[in-house]
Enzyme design. Structure first.
Site, mmCIF file in Angstrom:
data_model
loop_
_atom_site.group_PDB
_atom_site.id
_atom_site.type_symbol
_atom_site.label_atom_id
_atom_site.label_comp_id
_atom_site.label_asym_id
_atom_site.label_seq_id
_atom_site.Cartn_x
_atom_site.Cartn_y
_atom_site.Cartn_z
ATOM 1 N N SER A 132 79.816 77.079 6.104
ATOM 2 C CA SER A 132 79.066 76.037 6.826
ATOM 3 C C SER A 132 78.279 75.169 5.848
ATOM 4 O O SER A 132 78.170 73.957 6.024
ATOM 5 C CB SER A 132 78.099 76.691 7.826
ATOM 6 O OG SER A 132 78.800 77.517 8.711
ATOM 7 N N GLU A 363 86.958 74.589 10.974
ATOM 8 C CA GLU A 363 86.589 73.156 10.944
ATOM 9 C C GLU A 363 85.184 72.950 11.499
ATOM 10 O O GLU A 363 84.897 71.987 12.211
ATOM 11 C CB GLU A 363 87.652 72.304 11.649
ATOM 12 C CG GLU A 363 88.991 72.503 10.947
ATOM 13 C CD GLU A 363 89.954 71.353 11.028
ATOM 14 O OE1 GLU A 363 89.569 70.277 11.498
ATOM 15 O OE2 GLU A 363 91.102 71.542 10.598
#
Ligand SMILES: Cc1cc2nc3c(=O)[nH]c(=O)nc-3n(C[C@H](O)[C@H](O)[C@H](O)COP(=O)(O)OP(=O)(O)OC[C@H]3O[C@@H](n4cnc5c(N)ncnc54)[C@H](O)[C@@H]3O)c2cc1C
Length: 380
Positions: A132, A363
């Site tokens: 992240s 994603e």
């Protein structure tokens, strides 16, 4: 906003659905069980033009608009989410940024091969210590003569081992934080690009995912993507766009879960009637269908807005977060409707249960999508 499909879009949707049912569906279960990448199916998809949809016609691509692309991903995912992610990655995190940010020379060099499907592409952003928090990457890009030398470790790279061209992000100026990241395009066959063993994933077992080591990988400056230091911006723009593909993948899985749940509820008899006659089961089916309509509408809205609207990034994050979480709920509920049978690999819903899980993770996790959405809200 008008979600009516054009005649061309509807024809393409039907063509991809037919292809998925006739050419992909047979063998899906075996490929999943054997963790086998379906090179033969992917080759057929290239003939249909599904691997270079986002590349302009001047480079041999389909020049599709984002909504048309989402329709194709949805139809493939309805039958095989593994193949949908293979397709989505080569189109949207490899072809798209090269088409958008690559120099004319770089585009001429790599896009025709990607657009024709002769080569698959991938995207190397994540590292063992940075997911992240992508800007915390440790891979480096060092100047050497006219080119660059890349070193580092990348993790979870879809299409590694089966793809040729990869967009790679590395720090060209480690002291400059996210402004010190530069993007490159590299070929898997170049010395110094080493692919690790395929990951044994919970789901999406017919897609290939592996770690990649960059070991003194020499990259000519002509293969730099965008300006020096522009890499993080390119990565974020790419992910804003590619999230549409993941939202569409989730919608395809959701659609299939609904179909399986309805069919099973009509067939399975308990207490002397099909379980669809029990109100609790009907309510569950109604909820799955309603959330599917909402997820599809949000995904289409985000696709239609993606190349123009100021808040395209927010809409893509909303679509990705909502569609992926709704698909997870739908598959959970559809499996519940299957009772014990749903917990058995003889039933398709069991594979979907494993395949859908990752859609809230890759994603950008749902939590990261919510951070993006909130940032947009608070900035206005
Ligand atoms: C099958 C698969 C394919 C993939 N393909 C690719 C690929 O092709 N290329 C590529 O580069 N990457 C790829 N990835 C990596 C994927 O994008 C990352 O797994 C994802 O971004 C999450 O990173 P992480 O796994 O390091 O989790 P972490 O970042 O460690 O997050 C762990 C948890 O902490 C939460 N968290 C972290 N920070 C915050 C915060 N600030 N606020 C709230 N919650 C937070 C996350 O939401 C998550 O729940 C793939 C992953 C998988 C599983």
């Amino acid at each position: 906003m008008d979600f009516e499909l054009t005649e061309e879009q509807e024809l393409l949707r039907q063509e991809v659905r037919r292809f998925a049912e006739e050419r992909i569906a047979p063998g899906t279960r075996e490929r999943d069980r054997e963790h086998r990448f379906p090179a033969e199916v992917v080759a057929e998809m290239s003939e249909l033009g599904l691997l270079g949809m986002l590349v302009g016609e001047e480079h041999g691509g389909g020049g599709a608009d984002p909504l048309t692309y989402c329709l194709a991903v949805e139809e493939i995912a309805r039958i095989c989410p593994s193949i949908a992610v293979t397709m989505s990655v080569t189109n949207s995190v490899c072809c798209w940024p090269i088409a958008r940010f690559g120099s004319p020379q770089l585009q001429r060099e790599v896009l025709p091969e990607l657009a024709s499907g002769a080569a698959l592409g991938g995207f190397c952003l994540t590292e063992p210590g940075s997911g992240s928090d992508a800007a915390a990457m440790r891979s480096t890009a060092r100047r050497q003569g006219d080119g660059w030398v890349l070193d580092g470790e990348k993790a979870w790279i879809t299409n590694a081992g089966v793809g040729k061209w990869f967009v790679v992000l590395a720090k060209s100026d480690p002291a400059a934080g996210h402004r010190g990241i530069t993007a490159f395009v590299v070929a898997a066959e170049w010395p110094g690009f080493r692919v690790g063993a395929a990951e044994e994933k919970v789901g999406l077992r017919a897609s290939r995912t592996a770690a990649v080591s960059l070991e003194g990988l020499e990259v000519p400056d002509a293969f730099r993507l965008g300006e020096v230091g522009q890499g993080f911006r390119i990565a974020l723009a790419t992910l804003d766009h590619s999230r549409l593909g993941i939202a569409a993948q989730a919608v395809g899985i959701h659609q299939r879960a609904l179909e399986l749940a309805v069919d099973y509820a009509k067939e399975r008899i308990q207490f002397g009637v099909p379980i669809a006659e029990h109100q609790a089961v009907r309510f569950t089916l109604a909820r799955i269908a309603t959330e599917l309509a909402a997820a599809r509408a949000l995904t289409r809205q985000a696709a239609l807005a993606s190349e123009s609207a100021r808040d395209a990034g927010r809409l893509a994050s909303q679509a990705k977060a909502y569609a992926s979480e709704a698909a997870n709920r739908a598959v959970w509920d559809a499996l519940q409707i299957h009772g014990g049978n749903g917990y058995c690999e003889d039933y398709e819903i069991a594979r979907l249960y494993r395949d859908v899980r990752v859609t809230t993770i890759y994603e950008g996790t749902s939590e990261m999508q919510r951070l993006v959405i909130a940032r947009h809200l608070l900035a206005s």
